[in-house]
Design a protein around this motif. Sequence first.
Motif, PDB file in Angstrom:
ATOM      1  N   MET A 237     -36.436  -2.891 -50.998  1.00 30.34           N
ATOM      2  CA  MET A 237     -36.470  -2.678 -52.446  1.00 30.34           C
ATOM      3  C   MET A 237     -35.378  -1.687 -52.821  1.00 30.34           C
ATOM      4  O   MET A 237     -34.819  -0.993 -51.950  1.00 30.34           O
ATOM      5  CB  MET A 237     -37.838  -2.157 -52.878  1.00 30.34           C
ATOM      6  CG  MET A 237     -38.172  -0.783 -52.359  1.00 30.34           C
ATOM      7  SD  MET A 237     -39.919  -0.385 -52.620  1.00 30.34           S
ATOM      8  CE  MET A 237     -40.555  -0.559 -50.967  1.00 30.34           C
ATOM      9  N   THR A 239     -34.256   1.335 -55.908  1.00 26.13           N
ATOM     10  CA  THR A 239     -34.687   2.092 -57.083  1.00 26.13           C
ATOM     11  C   THR A 239     -33.580   2.101 -58.135  1.00 26.13           C
ATOM     12  O   THR A 239     -32.447   1.714 -57.875  1.00 26.13           O
ATOM     13  CB  THR A 239     -34.981   3.561 -56.735  1.00 26.13           C
ATOM     14  OG1 THR A 239     -33.740   4.226 -56.490  1.00 26.13           O
ATOM     15  CG2 THR A 239     -35.878   3.687 -55.513  1.00 26.13           C
ATOM     16  N   GLU A 240     -33.943   2.596 -59.297  1.00 25.18           N
ATOM     17  CA  GLU A 240     -32.959   2.886 -60.332  1.00 25.18           C
ATOM     18  C   GLU A 240     -31.941   3.897 -59.795  1.00 25.18           C
ATOM     19  O   GLU A 240     -32.172   4.539 -58.774  1.00 25.18           O
ATOM     20  CB  GLU A 240     -33.686   3.477 -61.543  1.00 25.18           C
ATOM     21  CG  GLU A 240     -34.383   4.808 -61.193  1.00 25.18           C
ATOM     22  CD  GLU A 240     -35.248   5.350 -62.315  1.00 25.18           C
ATOM     23  OE1 GLU A 240     -34.767   5.393 -63.451  1.00 25.18           O
ATOM     24  OE2 GLU A 240     -36.403   5.730 -62.024  1.00 25.18           O
ATOM     25  N   ARG A 241     -30.837   4.058 -60.529  1.00 20.01           N
ATOM     26  CA  ARG A 241     -29.833   5.053 -60.140  1.00 20.01           C
ATOM     27  C   ARG A 241     -30.399   6.446 -60.311  1.00 20.01           C
ATOM     28  O   ARG A 241     -31.181   6.696 -61.231  1.00 20.01           O
ATOM     29  CB  ARG A 241     -28.619   4.971 -61.064  1.00 20.01           C
ATOM     30  CG  ARG A 241     -27.818   3.727 -60.924  1.00 20.01           C
ATOM     31  CD  ARG A 241     -26.813   3.659 -62.074  1.00 20.01           C
ATOM     32  NE  ARG A 241     -26.085   2.421 -62.010  1.00 20.01           N
ATOM     33  CZ  ARG A 241     -24.762   2.349 -62.020  1.00 20.01           C
ATOM     34  NH1 ARG A 241     -24.031   3.433 -62.116  1.00 20.01           N
ATOM     35  NH2 ARG A 241     -24.170   1.184 -61.956  1.00 20.01           N
ATOM     36  N   ASN A 279     -28.143   4.071 -56.595  1.00 17.98           N
ATOM     37  CA  ASN A 279     -29.460   3.477 -56.341  1.00 17.98           C
ATOM     38  C   ASN A 279     -29.872   3.801 -54.907  1.00 17.98           C
ATOM     39  O   ASN A 279     -29.019   3.908 -54.032  1.00 17.98           O
ATOM     40  CB  ASN A 279     -29.404   1.954 -56.494  1.00 17.98           C
ATOM     41  CG  ASN A 279     -28.801   1.505 -57.812  1.00 17.98           C
ATOM     42  OD1 ASN A 279     -27.583   1.460 -57.952  1.00 17.98           O
ATOM     43  ND2 ASN A 279     -29.635   1.191 -58.780  1.00 17.98           N
ATOM     44  N   LEU A 301     -44.334  -3.901 -48.828  1.00 14.53           N
ATOM     45  CA  LEU A 301     -43.623  -3.022 -49.748  1.00 14.53           C
ATOM     46  C   LEU A 301     -44.405  -1.738 -49.998  1.00 14.53           C
ATOM     47  O   LEU A 301     -43.838  -0.662 -50.131  1.00 14.53           O
ATOM     48  CB  LEU A 301     -43.349  -3.758 -51.062  1.00 14.53           C
ATOM     49  CG  LEU A 301     -42.379  -4.936 -50.925  1.00 14.53           C
ATOM     50  CD1 LEU A 301     -42.329  -5.731 -52.234  1.00 14.53           C
ATOM     51  CD2 LEU A 301     -40.986  -4.469 -50.543  1.00 14.53           C
ATOM     52  N   ALA A 305     -42.890   1.877 -49.216  1.00 14.88           N
ATOM     53  CA  ALA A 305     -42.764   2.851 -50.308  1.00 14.88           C
ATOM     54  C   ALA A 305     -43.454   4.162 -49.927  1.00 14.88           C
ATOM     55  O   ALA A 305     -42.915   5.256 -50.124  1.00 14.88           O
ATOM     56  CB  ALA A 305     -43.376   2.274 -51.592  1.00 14.88           C
ATOM     57  N   PRO A 317     -41.242   9.539 -58.127  1.00 14.26           N
ATOM     58  CA  PRO A 317     -41.226   9.147 -59.540  1.00 14.26           C
ATOM     59  C   PRO A 317     -40.142   8.132 -59.896  1.00 14.26           C
ATOM     60  O   PRO A 317     -40.067   7.704 -61.053  1.00 14.26           O
ATOM     61  CB  PRO A 317     -40.956  10.485 -60.252  1.00 14.26           C
ATOM     62  CG  PRO A 317     -40.192  11.299 -59.268  1.00 14.26           C
ATOM     63  CD  PRO A 317     -40.659  10.875 -57.899  1.00 14.26           C
ATOM     64  N   LEU A 318     -39.312   7.730 -58.952  1.00 12.63           N
ATOM     65  CA  LEU A 318     -38.227   6.794 -59.284  1.00 12.63           C
ATOM     66  C   LEU A 318     -38.766   5.379 -59.469  1.00 12.63           C
ATOM     67  O   LEU A 318     -39.702   4.966 -58.788  1.00 12.63           O
ATOM     68  CB  LEU A 318     -37.167   6.785 -58.175  1.00 12.63           C
ATOM     69  CG  LEU A 318     -36.349   8.057 -58.003  1.00 12.63           C
ATOM     70  CD1 LEU A 318     -35.331   7.859 -56.880  1.00 12.63           C
ATOM     71  CD2 LEU A 318     -35.644   8.425 -59.302  1.00 12.63           C
ATOM     72  N   GLN A 319     -38.123   4.658 -60.376  1.00 13.34           N
ATOM     73  CA  GLN A 319     -38.547   3.284 -60.639  1.00 13.34           C
ATOM     74  C   GLN A 319     -37.918   2.325 -59.630  1.00 13.34           C
ATOM     75  O   GLN A 319     -36.706   2.341 -59.422  1.00 13.34           O
ATOM     76  CB  GLN A 319     -38.079   2.858 -62.042  1.00 13.34           C
ATOM     77  CG  GLN A 319     -38.569   3.749 -63.154  1.00 13.34           C
ATOM     78  CD  GLN A 319     -39.966   3.383 -63.632  1.00 13.34           C
ATOM     79  OE1 GLN A 319     -40.616   2.485 -63.099  1.00 13.34           O
ATOM     80  NE2 GLN A 319     -40.420   4.077 -64.658  1.00 13.34           N
ATOM     81  N   VAL A 320     -38.761   1.496 -59.045  1.00 14.36           N
ATOM     82  CA  VAL A 320     -38.256   0.395 -58.211  1.00 14.36           C
ATOM     83  C   VAL A 320     -37.874  -0.730 -59.155  1.00 14.36           C
ATOM     84  O   VAL A 320     -38.692  -1.170 -59.971  1.00 14.36           O
ATOM     85  CB  VAL A 320     -39.334  -0.098 -57.219  1.00 14.36           C
ATOM     86  CG1 VAL A 320     -38.859  -1.346 -56.480  1.00 14.36           C
ATOM     87  CG2 VAL A 320     -39.689   1.010 -56.242  1.00 14.36           C
ATOM     88  N   ILE A 321     -36.620  -1.176 -59.090  1.00 14.29           N
ATOM     89  CA  ILE A 321     -36.195  -2.213 -60.043  1.00 14.29           C
ATOM     90  C   ILE A 321     -36.118  -3.604 -59.422  1.00 14.29           C
ATOM     91  O   ILE A 321     -36.145  -4.599 -60.124  1.00 14.29           O
ATOM     92  CB  ILE A 321     -34.846  -1.857 -60.723  1.00 14.29           C
ATOM     93  CG1 ILE A 321     -33.733  -1.637 -59.699  1.00 14.29           C
ATOM     94  CG2 ILE A 321     -35.025  -0.620 -61.613  1.00 14.29           C
ATOM     95  CD1 ILE A 321     -32.354  -1.423 -60.338  1.00 14.29           C
ATOM     96  N   ARG A 322     -36.014  -3.669 -58.104  1.00 14.79           N
ATOM     97  CA  ARG A 322     -35.885  -5.001 -57.493  1.00 14.79           C
ATOM     98  C   ARG A 322     -36.383  -4.954 -56.057  1.00 14.79           C
ATOM     99  O   ARG A 322     -36.158  -3.985 -55.348  1.00 14.79           O
ATOM    100  CB  ARG A 322     -34.417  -5.442 -57.523  1.00 14.79           C
ATOM    101  CG  ARG A 322     -34.104  -6.769 -56.882  1.00 14.79           C
ATOM    102  CD  ARG A 322     -32.674  -7.236 -57.152  1.00 14.79           C
ATOM    103  NE  ARG A 322     -31.659  -6.542 -56.375  1.00 14.79           N
ATOM    104  CZ  ARG A 322     -30.835  -5.631 -56.861  1.00 14.79           C
ATOM    105  NH1 ARG A 322     -30.883  -5.288 -58.120  1.00 14.79           N
ATOM    106  NH2 ARG A 322     -29.949  -5.064 -56.079  1.00 14.79           N
ATOM    107  N   CYS A 323     -37.054  -6.033 -55.642  1.00 15.92           N
ATOM    108  CA  CYS A 323     -37.486  -6.203 -54.256  1.00 15.92           C
ATOM    109  C   CYS A 323     -36.895  -7.504 -53.734  1.00 15.92           C
ATOM    110  O   CYS A 323     -36.644  -8.420 -54.508  1.00 15.92           O
ATOM    111  CB  CYS A 323     -39.006  -6.291 -54.155  1.00 15.92           C
ATOM    112  SG  CYS A 323     -39.853  -4.882 -54.887  1.00 15.92           S
ATOM    113  N   TRP A 324     -36.706  -7.584 -52.449  1.00 16.77           N
ATOM    114  CA  TRP A 324     -36.202  -8.831 -51.888  1.00 16.77           C
ATOM    115  C   TRP A 324     -36.550  -8.906 -50.415  1.00 16.77           C
ATOM    116  O   TRP A 324     -37.090  -7.960 -49.846  1.00 16.77           O
ATOM    117  CB  TRP A 324     -34.682  -8.963 -52.089  1.00 16.77           C
ATOM    118  CG  TRP A 324     -33.869  -7.969 -51.329  1.00 16.77           C
ATOM    119  CD1 TRP A 324     -33.354  -8.149 -50.067  1.00 16.77           C
ATOM    120  CD2 TRP A 324     -33.469  -6.659 -51.746  1.00 16.77           C
ATOM    121  NE1 TRP A 324     -32.670  -7.017 -49.684  1.00 16.77           N
ATOM    122  CE2 TRP A 324     -32.713  -6.096 -50.685  1.00 16.77           C
ATOM    123  CE3 TRP A 324     -33.655  -5.909 -52.904  1.00 16.77           C
ATOM    124  CZ2 TRP A 324     -32.173  -4.814 -50.751  1.00 16.77           C
ATOM    125  CZ3 TRP A 324     -33.119  -4.634 -52.962  1.00 16.77           C
ATOM    126  CH2 TRP A 324     -32.375  -4.092 -51.907  1.00 16.77           C
TER     127      TRP A 324
END
Lengths: 400, 96
Positions: A237, A239-241, A279, A301, A305, A317-324
């Motif tokens: 996954m 995270t955001e920048r 990221n 995941l 995490a 607190p960071l946002q996960v924006i994509r998983c693969w």
Amino acid sequence: MRKLPGGRYDVVVVGGGVIGCAVAYFVARRGLKVLLVERAGLGSGASGANPGFLVLSYRESPLALQMAREVLMRLPELERELDIGLQAERTGGLIPVKNTAEEQAVAAVIDQAQRWGLSSARMVTSREAVELEPRLDPGSIVAAGYCADEGRINPFRLVYGLACGCQRLGATLWTHAPVRRFHLGTGPLRRVEAVETEDGRIAEAGVVVVAAGAWTRELVRMAGLELAICYERGEAMVTERTGPLVRGIITDGEFFVGYRDNRNLMRTGACLTQTSSGNVVVAQATTEVDGYDIRNTYQGLREVAAKAARYFPALAPLQVIRCWAAVTPYTPDGQPALGFLRDVPNLLVAASFHSAVGLAPAVGQVVSDLIVDGRANVDLTPWSPERLWREGGWSGGGGC
Amino acid sequence: MFGLVREIICRCEEITREEIEEAIASGAVTVDEVKRVTRAGMGFCQGRTCWRLIASLIANRTGKPVGEVLPPRPRSPVRPLRVEEMARGALGDGVR
């Protein structure tokens, strides 16, 4: 069925990942006429789904270590040649360990790397580890393995740089062109005379290179051979920048304990790095798979995490924006497959490398030497695909 | 003055139309290929805003109907999720 002549090539490379693109580039550089055939887009398999680790300390053989070091040494030169920023950085690599079992296992790996000549690999205390990685929670580890010479690269840039580079040298690229079949010659030695794609194009080939990662076994089967290759899926996954959080490449010490002793279990651990965009890429959960299964799992995941946030609490607190997920091949002895196949003498396999981005340019060089000069300047015996021949196939596990 | 304005297609990663058209000219024919070359669609919104624009740029350039341009592969999470939310319940801590 539509049949179209697709031309005549000295070398047809099947697979537009980092290995295939490197092979195409280095073969084209030797002046041969090259066609690169890719089933989807360039880097659409594992080459575009990995964190770009340039690994040294836990290479699985002296040969892999030697090639990985050569790649690191020559990256600046390659970057100039390809005329593309590869975002390669010597960041250092850390292997955090949480308990005595992990510490012993990682110390053995570091010791082995030193015996293989990597003097920059060493064990560090948790205090030193935190100096190297200031956001690492010292309470989460007991020690760490460390190698200052490791780093990372942007895998997309490497794939596209090599692909554009080989085109400038005259190579042809067919993307979105899955291979339908090989045209085999008759006689005791079956050569692959041509490669036919799903859209009906037929390319005549002097040599065929299968560098197809998660499709390698099936492609070699098209030539009538069965190789002992199995597949596993890795999940990740991003995270955001964010601002500086992880300096180098982090590989969880957990991955070195009880490695592959139970193939039905999912193995999870925190492997992470922060890309040049800011990221944070967090991997990985590994599961044995039968086919090309790139689904993500909640269980995998979630554990990854949790383990990552235990080492680096600032991640929480960071946002996960994509998983693969991506599928990669592995062999019974964990070593890659690189070389010609005895029974199909113009078919060469180059697959099943670990952290392939850090080896690809050296693999491309070696394969071009094998094709053009008939020999390479390193002993490739341990990687010979001959050791992987299996009547009736192989179902994985066992000696891995 | 207006000639100097960069036309942003992917707002999250600030990728311009020019960069995307260059990627398409170099052989990218799907939204995911444009993404891997340019980073368009790799930002916070994951291409939710720009992927249709990118698909239409591909359609213009390749002459394909826009409906035939391969859309990006859908990936989880559907909306951004904090690492701590994702981790909840793992390793025996927190609420399952």
